[in-house]
Design an enzyme around this catalytic site. Structure first.
Site: not given
Length: 333
Positions: A39-40, A75, A107-108, A111, A179, A182, A282
């Site tokens: 979702d972007h 988000t 979220g970021e 977006n 983390g 969360a 990664r």
């Protein structure tokens, strides 16, 4: 122990919506179990080139496949009020009963900042997300029972209402966490966990924290799905796999949080610093199918029961053919 499934990531930041639907159906024909759709509002880089509306595409994917499907992740806090996310999810679940799961994240900026709201620090973003989870769960539970609900919290209000279109069983809510703090909260408030591929020594405490939170809420952790989105770069030659990673997914090699980057062009500038060796640990970049199989198997052995694969290159059908024939059949739980 839950059954193992390997799904496909429909990367809507890279492929136009119709092609994403066709690739998802092709993935299922090659043995992949379901679809996670990114979702972007914007792609990470201009090279990726797309950003279609995830809920529309998921609905179309559902009409052309039979497996599970959900956003990885949406988000429910900035572009959308949580009630709108709940309505979108309930409608998708009503269209495809028993197949849809709702993946939620904090979220970021790339977006979420597009609506012009203040972009807070991570603790507030996480608190907003968990408040949104509470609202969505209350709406789901009340609406299944045919009742209205209301909510007044720190960040959101919901006047007395219900979801008038609702499946018989509410979709499960999966919360993204990177983390242990969360993850523990997710264990208490969500039905399952979503995270992204990382070194095993980072993911093991994450799973343990989620299980601890689930037990604190009186739930059986073994009944909660643990979902992994795994970015990888495979091609018939190592040179092509490396080129695909550098060209299409340089953001996967950046060893810092992307959550405050606001523009694909800003990310493009940062991507100029990425080198081949930055993908180590990664994103697995390899032409060796056995190496990819072993990598996926390690995540399954750690405790993930659902893995959605994202091959970062444009060679999707080639990837789906190769992994469907030689990788998926060799995995075990």
């Amino acid at each position: 122990m839950r059954d193992m499934t390997i799904g496909y990531t429909a990367m809507l930041a890279q492929f136009p919506p119709r092609e994403a639907v066709e690739l998802s159906a092709y993935a299922e024909s090659r043995g992949f179990s379901g679809t996670m759709a990114a979702d972007h509002f914007q792609p990470w880089t201009p090279q990726q080139g797309e950003a279609s509306f995830a809920w529309n595409v998921l609905s179309a994917i559902g009409e052309h496949t039979t497996g599970d499907l959900g956003p990885g992740v949406t988000t429910p806090t900035f572009r959308w009020h949580p009630a709108m996310v709940a309505q979108a999810s309930a409608t998708l679940a009503a269209l495809h009963p028993g197949r849809h799961w709702l993946g939620l994240g904090s979220g970021e900026a790339i977006n979420e900042h597009v609506v012009g709201e203040y972009w807070p620090e991570p603790p507030e973003r996480i608190n907003r997300m968990f408040e949104a989870v509470d609202i969505i769960r209350k709406l789901f539970e009340a609406s299944v029972a045919g009742r209205d609900t209301r909510y007044t919290g720190t960040y959101y209000r919901l006047e007395s209402t219900r979801l008038w279109t609702m499946p018989e069983v509410a979709p499960p809510i999966l919360v993204a966490a990177n983390g242990p703090v969360a993850a523990r909260r997710a264990g208490r408030s969500a039905d399952g966990l979503i995270t992204v591929g990382a070194p095993l020594d980072r993911l093991e405490p994450l799973l343990a924290a989620f299980d601890k939170g689930a037990r604190e809420a009186g739930k059986d952790p073994a009944a909660s799905p643990k979902v992994l989105q795994l970015h990888l770069s495979w091609a018939p030659s190592l040179e092509e796999a490396l080129a695909n990673a550098l060209t299409e997914w340089p953001n996967g090699a950046m060893r810092f949080s992307h959550s405050d980057v606001r523009s694909p062009y800003e990310m493009q500038q940062l991507a100029r610093l990425v080198r081949h060796e930055d993908f180590e640990g990664r994103v697995l970049v390899s032409d060796d199918l056995d190496e990819h199989r072993a990598s996926i198997q390690r995540y399954l052995d750690l405790g993930f029961d659902r893995v959605y694969l994202h091959n970062v290159g444009r060679n999707q059908r080639e990837f789906l053919d190769a992994f469907g024939a030689e990788v998926l059949p060799a995995l075990a739980r």
